[in-house]
Design a protein around this motif. Structure first.
Motif, PDB file in Angstrom:
ATOM      1  N   SER A  29       0.824  -1.204   0.000  1.00  0.00           N
ATOM      2  CA  SER A  29       0.000   0.000   0.000  1.00  0.00           C
ATOM      3  C   SER A  29       0.860   1.257   0.000  1.00  0.00           C
ATOM      4  O   SER A  29       0.524   2.246  -0.659  1.00  0.00           O
ATOM      5  CB  SER A  29      -0.921  -0.017   1.233  1.00  0.00           C
ATOM      6  OG  SER A  29      -1.704   1.149   1.296  1.00  0.00           O
ATOM      7  N   TRP A  30       1.981   1.231   0.731  1.00  0.00           N
ATOM      8  CA  TRP A  30       2.879   2.396   0.747  1.00  0.00           C
ATOM      9  C   TRP A  30       3.458   2.645  -0.635  1.00  0.00           C
ATOM     10  O   TRP A  30       3.532   3.790  -1.088  1.00  0.00           O
ATOM     11  CB  TRP A  30       3.986   2.188   1.765  1.00  0.00           C
ATOM     12  CG  TRP A  30       5.075   3.222   1.667  1.00  0.00           C
ATOM     13  CD1 TRP A  30       6.291   3.085   1.062  1.00  0.00           C
ATOM     14  CD2 TRP A  30       5.031   4.561   2.169  1.00  0.00           C
ATOM     15  NE1 TRP A  30       7.014   4.242   1.153  1.00  0.00           N
ATOM     16  CE2 TRP A  30       6.272   5.174   1.825  1.00  0.00           C
ATOM     17  CE3 TRP A  30       4.087   5.291   2.874  1.00  0.00           C
ATOM     18  CZ2 TRP A  30       6.558   6.478   2.176  1.00  0.00           C
ATOM     19  CZ3 TRP A  30       4.381   6.596   3.208  1.00  0.00           C
ATOM     20  CH2 TRP A  30       5.610   7.174   2.868  1.00  0.00           C
ATOM     21  N   ARG A  31       3.875   1.584  -1.321  1.00  0.00           N
ATOM     22  CA  ARG A  31       4.448   1.763  -2.665  1.00  0.00           C
ATOM     23  C   ARG A  31       3.405   2.289  -3.646  1.00  0.00           C
ATOM     24  O   ARG A  31       3.719   3.073  -4.537  1.00  0.00           O
ATOM     25  CB  ARG A  31       5.022   0.436  -3.161  1.00  0.00           C
ATOM     26  CG  ARG A  31       6.326   0.023  -2.475  1.00  0.00           C
ATOM     27  CD  ARG A  31       7.011  -1.098  -3.245  1.00  0.00           C
ATOM     28  NE  ARG A  31       6.192  -2.309  -3.291  1.00  0.00           N
ATOM     29  CZ  ARG A  31       6.272  -3.297  -2.402  1.00  0.00           C
ATOM     30  NH1 ARG A  31       7.127  -3.207  -1.388  1.00  0.00           N
ATOM     31  NH2 ARG A  31       5.502  -4.355  -2.502  1.00  0.00           N
ATOM     32  N   GLN A  32       2.142   1.864  -3.468  1.00  0.00           N
ATOM     33  CA  GLN A  32       1.109   2.277  -4.403  1.00  0.00           C
ATOM     34  C   GLN A  32       0.590   3.687  -4.135  1.00  0.00           C
ATOM     35  O   GLN A  32       0.249   4.420  -5.062  1.00  0.00           O
ATOM     36  CB  GLN A  32      -0.062   1.279  -4.331  1.00  0.00           C
ATOM     37  CG  GLN A  32       0.267  -0.114  -4.846  1.00  0.00           C
ATOM     38  CD  GLN A  32       0.500  -0.134  -6.345  1.00  0.00           C
ATOM     39  OE1 GLN A  32      -0.175   0.565  -7.101  1.00  0.00           O
ATOM     40  NE2 GLN A  32       1.474  -0.925  -6.785  1.00  0.00           N
ATOM     41  N   HIS A  33       0.542   4.080  -2.847  1.00  0.00           N
ATOM     42  CA  HIS A  33      -0.119   5.337  -2.488  1.00  0.00           C
ATOM     43  C   HIS A  33       0.771   6.209  -1.605  1.00  0.00           C
ATOM     44  O   HIS A  33       0.266   6.928  -0.729  1.00  0.00           O
ATOM     45  CB  HIS A  33      -1.437   5.047  -1.750  1.00  0.00           C
ATOM     46  CG  HIS A  33      -2.320   4.067  -2.448  1.00  0.00           C
ATOM     47  ND1 HIS A  33      -2.977   4.359  -3.623  1.00  0.00           N
ATOM     48  CD2 HIS A  33      -2.658   2.789  -2.126  1.00  0.00           C
ATOM     49  CE1 HIS A  33      -3.692   3.313  -3.999  1.00  0.00           C
ATOM     50  NE2 HIS A  33      -3.516   2.348  -3.109  1.00  0.00           N
ATOM     51  N   TRP A  34       2.062   6.221  -1.809  1.00  0.00           N
ATOM     52  CA  TRP A  34       2.958   6.946  -0.916  1.00  0.00           C
ATOM     53  C   TRP A  34       2.693   8.447  -0.933  1.00  0.00           C
ATOM     54  O   TRP A  34       2.907   9.147   0.064  1.00  0.00           O
ATOM     55  CB  TRP A  34       4.415   6.651  -1.275  1.00  0.00           C
ATOM     56  CG  TRP A  34       4.825   7.108  -2.652  1.00  0.00           C
ATOM     57  CD1 TRP A  34       4.750   6.407  -3.805  1.00  0.00           C
ATOM     58  CD2 TRP A  34       5.357   8.387  -2.995  1.00  0.00           C
ATOM     59  NE1 TRP A  34       5.205   7.152  -4.859  1.00  0.00           N
ATOM     60  CE2 TRP A  34       5.592   8.376  -4.388  1.00  0.00           C
ATOM     61  CE3 TRP A  34       5.664   9.537  -2.264  1.00  0.00           C
ATOM     62  CZ2 TRP A  34       6.114   9.469  -5.062  1.00  0.00           C
ATOM     63  CZ3 TRP A  34       6.184  10.633  -2.930  1.00  0.00           C
ATOM     64  CH2 TRP A  34       6.410  10.596  -4.311  1.00  0.00           C
ATOM     65  N   LEU A  38       2.131  10.800   2.410  1.00  0.00           N
ATOM     66  CA  LEU A  38       2.918  12.002   2.688  1.00  0.00           C
ATOM     67  C   LEU A  38       2.011  13.203   2.970  1.00  0.00           C
ATOM     68  O   LEU A  38       2.297  14.030   3.836  1.00  0.00           O
ATOM     69  CB  LEU A  38       3.855  12.309   1.513  1.00  0.00           C
ATOM     70  CG  LEU A  38       5.063  11.376   1.342  1.00  0.00           C
ATOM     71  CD1 LEU A  38       5.881  11.791   0.136  1.00  0.00           C
ATOM     72  CD2 LEU A  38       5.927  11.404   2.597  1.00  0.00           C
ATOM     73  N   LEU A  39       0.894  13.287   2.235  1.00  0.00           N
ATOM     74  CA  LEU A  39      -0.053  14.372   2.480  1.00  0.00           C
ATOM     75  C   LEU A  39      -0.676  14.266   3.874  1.00  0.00           C
ATOM     76  O   LEU A  39      -1.016  15.269   4.495  1.00  0.00           O
ATOM     77  CB  LEU A  39      -1.156  14.358   1.425  1.00  0.00           C
ATOM     78  CG  LEU A  39      -0.770  14.817   0.015  1.00  0.00           C
ATOM     79  CD1 LEU A  39      -1.931  14.636  -0.945  1.00  0.00           C
ATOM     80  CD2 LEU A  39      -0.345  16.284   0.031  1.00  0.00           C
TER      81      LEU A  39
END
Length: 323
Positions: A29-34, A38-39
């Motif tokens: 999920s981090w790789r797809q929606h990083w 961050l926002l």
């Protein structure tokens, strides 16, 4: 007939554990929606710095706080400040004024946005609907200071618009701002005027999500417009209304400081002095930070108890709640 080869079953030690799947899913999920994560860091950091970290300083409610010794170096006094507040003759008046004002805001401000949303939902003329929405929604963006200035100008006994209108018919203008019995009415209805349009947007969004098939079924059954509102719209609004009501009751003792303080004057202190203004005067003007923190903590505990009670009742009665 040839038998199928046996399927190899992986050993228990080689099976993927749920924790592995969780971490692997989190990394994926981090790789797809990083970018989205961050926002989220900015609002999360804001809440942590300005909401959660200051909670640790609430310990000064149990200490005699001295600026030079700091929060942790000040001597521990236990419940001394809570006892001092309870023994204070003004404590009961403060709690009563805060509760009555908040309850008045809740009783007046809760149904009006629902009625406004139901009425706007029935309007078929697009231009008229948008105009009403704009007129009722715009006051929410007016500063509280400006709203109070407008209120004072309108209700002023000498220069106010109401005074001039009553003067035309020969009726003397009462001093609405200087009489304690009028303070709650002025506070509440100026609050309703400012927030009703904004609150109605939430209910309009809930109404927009109603299944059109329900309206078709009501039309086939010959339901009138009022019957449709009663049997389709209002039941569909109930979950949203219950959540907003629970949140409102949870904040019943956390009435806003700014408007009450700006409308306050020596003549209406009997009803305008609430816990928030008392904390400001004791904590900042008198520099008694420990007492002010104790009073604020006492107020927060009452809010928490009310929130838990109303949520439990709402879940039992309607099946909906915050948790």
């Amino acid at each position: 007939m040839v038998a199928a080869p046996p399927v190899a079953v992986p050993a228990a030690s080689t099976r993927e554990r749920p924790s592995d799947r969780g971490w692997r899913g989190a990394r994926h999920s981090w790789r797809q929606h990083w970018e989205l994560y961050l926002l989220m860091l900015v609002p999360l950091a804001w809440f942590a710095i300005f909401k959660y970290v200051p909670m640790s300083n609430a310990i000064i409610a149990f200490k005699d706080y001295y600026l030079l010794e700091g929060v942790w170096g000040s001597p521990w006094v236990g419940l001394k400040h809570f006892q001092a507040f309870i023994d204070n003759p003004v404590a009961l008046t403060l709690v009563k004024n805060t509760f009555l004002l908040s309850a008045y805001v809740l009783l007046a401000g809760f149904p009006i946005p629902i009625i406004l949303a139901l009425a706007l939902n029935e309007v078929r003329q697009g231009l008229f609907r948008k105009s009403v929405q704009m007129v009722t929604y715009a006051p929410y963006f007016i500063s509280t200071v400006v709203v109070i200035s407008m209120t004072i100008l309108v209700l002023s006994p000498q220069l106010g618009f109401v005074s001039d209108a009553l003067g035309v018919i020969g009726v003397p203008m009462p001093d609405l701002l200087g009489r304690a019995e009028y303070f709650r009415h002025i506070y509440v209805w100026s609050e309703v005027w400012q927030t009703a349009g904004y609150s109605a947007v939430i209910y309009l969004a809930a109404l927009a999500g109603i299944d059109p098939g329900l309206y078709e079924a009501a039309r086939v059954d010959g339901a009138s417009r009022l019957q449709k509102i009663w049997h389709v719209d209002i039941p569909s609004l109930m979950p949203t209304a219950v959540i907003i009501l629970i949140l409102g009751v949870g904040n019943v003792m956390a009435i806003g400081f700014e408007k009450a303080f700006l409308l306050q004057n020596p003549l209406n202190l009997g009803t305008s002095e609430i816990i928030a203004t008392y904390v400001y005067k004791v904590g900042l003007l008198s520099s008694n930070f420990s007492m002010a923190t104790a009073v604020g903590l006492f107020n927060s505990v009452i809010n928490l108890v009310l929130l838990l009670m109303v949520n439990a009742v709402a879940r039992r009665v309607t099946g909906s709640g915050l948790w």
